[in-house]
Design a protein around this motif. Structure first.
Motif, PDB file in Angstrom:
ATOM      1  N   LEU A  85       0.796  -1.223   0.000  1.00  0.00           N
ATOM      2  CA  LEU A  85       0.000   0.000   0.000  1.00  0.00           C
ATOM      3  C   LEU A  85       0.833   1.279   0.000  1.00  0.00           C
ATOM      4  O   LEU A  85       0.392   2.296  -0.543  1.00  0.00           O
ATOM      5  N   ALA A  86       2.013   1.255   0.626  1.00  0.00           N
ATOM      6  CA  ALA A  86       2.832   2.467   0.677  1.00  0.00           C
ATOM      7  C   ALA A  86       3.178   3.015  -0.709  1.00  0.00           C
ATOM      8  O   ALA A  86       3.225   4.241  -0.890  1.00  0.00           O
ATOM      9  N   PRO A  87       3.427   2.171  -1.729  1.00  0.00           N
ATOM     10  CA  PRO A  87       3.731   2.716  -3.061  1.00  0.00           C
ATOM     11  C   PRO A  87       2.607   3.542  -3.684  1.00  0.00           C
ATOM     12  O   PRO A  87       2.845   4.271  -4.648  1.00  0.00           O
ATOM     13  N   LEU A  88       1.387   3.451  -3.148  1.00  0.00           N
ATOM     14  CA  LEU A  88       0.270   4.209  -3.703  1.00  0.00           C
ATOM     15  C   LEU A  88       0.493   5.711  -3.613  1.00  0.00           C
ATOM     16  O   LEU A  88      -0.115   6.482  -4.360  1.00  0.00           O
ATOM     17  N   GLY A  89       1.374   6.145  -2.714  1.00  0.00           N
ATOM     18  CA  GLY A  89       1.654   7.569  -2.580  1.00  0.00           C
ATOM     19  C   GLY A  89       2.276   8.180  -3.813  1.00  0.00           C
ATOM     20  O   GLY A  89       2.194   9.398  -4.022  1.00  0.00           O
ATOM     21  N   ALA A 217       2.027  -2.899 -12.096  1.00  0.00           N
ATOM     22  CA  ALA A 217       3.322  -2.371 -12.546  1.00  0.00           C
ATOM     23  C   ALA A 217       3.970  -1.526 -11.454  1.00  0.00           C
ATOM     24  O   ALA A 217       5.200  -1.497 -11.313  1.00  0.00           O
ATOM     25  N   LEU A 218       3.128  -0.837 -10.668  1.00  0.00           N
ATOM     26  CA  LEU A 218       3.646  -0.014  -9.578  1.00  0.00           C
ATOM     27  C   LEU A 218       4.379  -0.881  -8.558  1.00  0.00           C
ATOM     28  O   LEU A 218       5.494  -0.555  -8.134  1.00  0.00           O
ATOM     29  N   SER A 359       7.716   7.348  -2.357  1.00  0.00           N
ATOM     30  CA  SER A 359       6.904   6.401  -1.579  1.00  0.00           C
ATOM     31  C   SER A 359       7.412   4.980  -1.758  1.00  0.00           C
ATOM     32  O   SER A 359       7.488   4.198  -0.803  1.00  0.00           O
ATOM     33  N   ARG A 360       7.775   4.622  -2.989  1.00  0.00           N
ATOM     34  CA  ARG A 360       8.265   3.271  -3.246  1.00  0.00           C
ATOM     35  C   ARG A 360       9.654   3.062  -2.658  1.00  0.00           C
ATOM     36  O   ARG A 360       9.959   2.000  -2.103  1.00  0.00           O
TER      37      ARG A 360
END
Length: 411
Positions: A85-89, A217-218, A359-360
């Motif tokens: 979920l953190a990469p959603l930023g 892909a994210l 974020s990633r």
């Protein structure tokens, strides 16, 4: 409305303050204080349950084994949330991601407060861990808003709030549970998250997404960032090794103090946690030093301080119990300061790699850190059983030296 649709809602629905794009002008002292408070109250929800396990066992009529799964599922949810979920930023407006997670965390805490059985509480605990990853969106938000010249200082200030949240959460929950009830603690936690959510809605500016990658892909891009940025790998490995020793110490301290020659209760072990406040309060200082002298220097200094502090504990094994306790308290301040200073410097390094992927990058760094902490808890317990407290100290020294070797290795 789905989570994806919620995150993509039109910016025109935001209040005027939130339509301001992040930048130097947007980062005022009041906003820095808001981010620090949001990080502290958010991360505290991960630890409220730990001092209340005995109470939960009695009130819910559950076994010690079942109740022990409450903090485990909370940490598991948090670890998965960092990864998934953190990469959603980077993909959505980071402000909106924080608000959605704050709403989910509020609901999870309410579920915990009204849980009629251990099964409901376990489900709520996992949800608390997942949604508490709002903290991992707040720190990159601070890094994005901060000017380059003071990014370390700003991140350090926000991390102070986060670290104080970790340190004080156990003290607060133990007090509330003893003088009120465990349900009161969860209701109070929900109220604090709701207040933070309102403050973020009113005061935090919006953020322009830095990528339009689909979710699969994210998440896949995490591997790309790992393989293409050596600075990220070095930071994750070094912080992971340092966290191994850190976790080994804290996961075995109470057991060690309970046995000979100290025979002390859990309250004393909890009091040692207050020594870590020195490390939390030193975070902005580490950030300023990283801004002025470079984060590479701070990582090495922090690791050296932590290593020497662990080694000093080894010297205490030959001393009288009272003297050993004093040295142990002083060394706890030292290694906590070193670990936190190193983390601030590593965040400064990682956030400077690619502003569009903060974020990633943050997710990868903290996954490495939590792997180290999980390994430290497991190996530390084995070391204590096999070789006693000396084995735990030896493990901490060796892992810290490993972290120093990673940072000293030629580029």
């Amino acid at each position: 409305m789905s989570t994806s649709q919620t995150l993509q809602a039109a910016p025109s629905t935001l209040p005027p303050a939130a339509r301001v794009q992040g930048g130097v002008d947007a980062l005022k002292p009041r906003l820095v204080l808001l981010l620090a408070a949001a990080a502290g109250f958010g991360v505290a929800t991960l630890y409220y349950s730990q001092p209340m396990l005995g109470v939960l066992e009695t009130h819910l009529g559950a076994s010690a084994r079942a109740v022990g799964m409450v903090p485990m599922l909370t940490q598991l949810g948090y670890a998965l949330g960092i990864l998934l979920l953190a990469p959603l930023g980077d993909r959505y407006d980071r402000r909106r991601v924080i608000l959605v997670k704050a709403g989910a965390l509020f609901g999870a805490l309410l579920l915990a407060a009204v849980s009629p059985s251990i099964g409901y509480l376990l489900a709520a605990s996992f949800a608390i861990g997942l949604s508490a990853t709002m903290v991992q969106d707040i720190v990159p938000a601070a890094a994005t808003l901060a000017p380059d010249a003071s990014r370390g200082k700003i991140v350090g200030t926000v991390m102070t709030g986060l670290l104080l949240g970790i340190l004080l959460s156990r003290v607060v929950s133990g007090f509330v549970a003893e003088h009120a009830s465990w349900r009161t603690m969860f209701f109070a936690a929900a109220a604090s998250v709701a207040a933070i959510g309102v403050a973020v809605w009113r005061g935090l500016p919006s953020f322009k997404p830095t990528t339009h990658l689909p979710y699969r892909a994210l998440i896949g891009s995490l591997a790309h960032l790992w393989w293409h940025h050596r600075a990220l790998r070095r930071a994750a490995f070094a912080q992971g090794l340092l966290s191994l020793g850190f976790s080994a110490f804290w996961s075995t301290l109470a057991v060690m103090l309970h046995g000979a020659p100290f025979h002390l209760g859990s309250a004393v072990a909890g009091a040692f946690g207050l020594a870590g406040a020195a490390g939390a309060l030193a975070a902005p200082i580490a950030g300023r030093l990283a801004d002025r002298r470079g984060p590479e220097l701070v990582t090495r200094l922090g690791i050296v301080v932590a290593t020497l502090s662990f080694a000093a504990m080894g010297l205490g094994l030959t001393m009288a119990p009272h003297t050993q306790l004093v040295l142990l308290a002083l060394a706890t301040v030292g290694f906590d300061l070193g670990v936190q200073a190193t983390l601030i410097a590593h965040q400064t390094i990682v956030y400077g790699i690619d502003p569009a992927s903060r974020s990633r990058l943050n997710a990868v760094l903290f996954v490495g850190m939590f792997i180290g902490m999980a390994a430290g808890a497991g190996i530390g317990s084995l070391a204590l059983a096999q070789w006693g407290w000396a084995g735990v100290i030896g493990l901490a020294v060796v892992s810290s030296l490993g972290a120093l070797a990673v940072r000293m290795w030629p580029r």
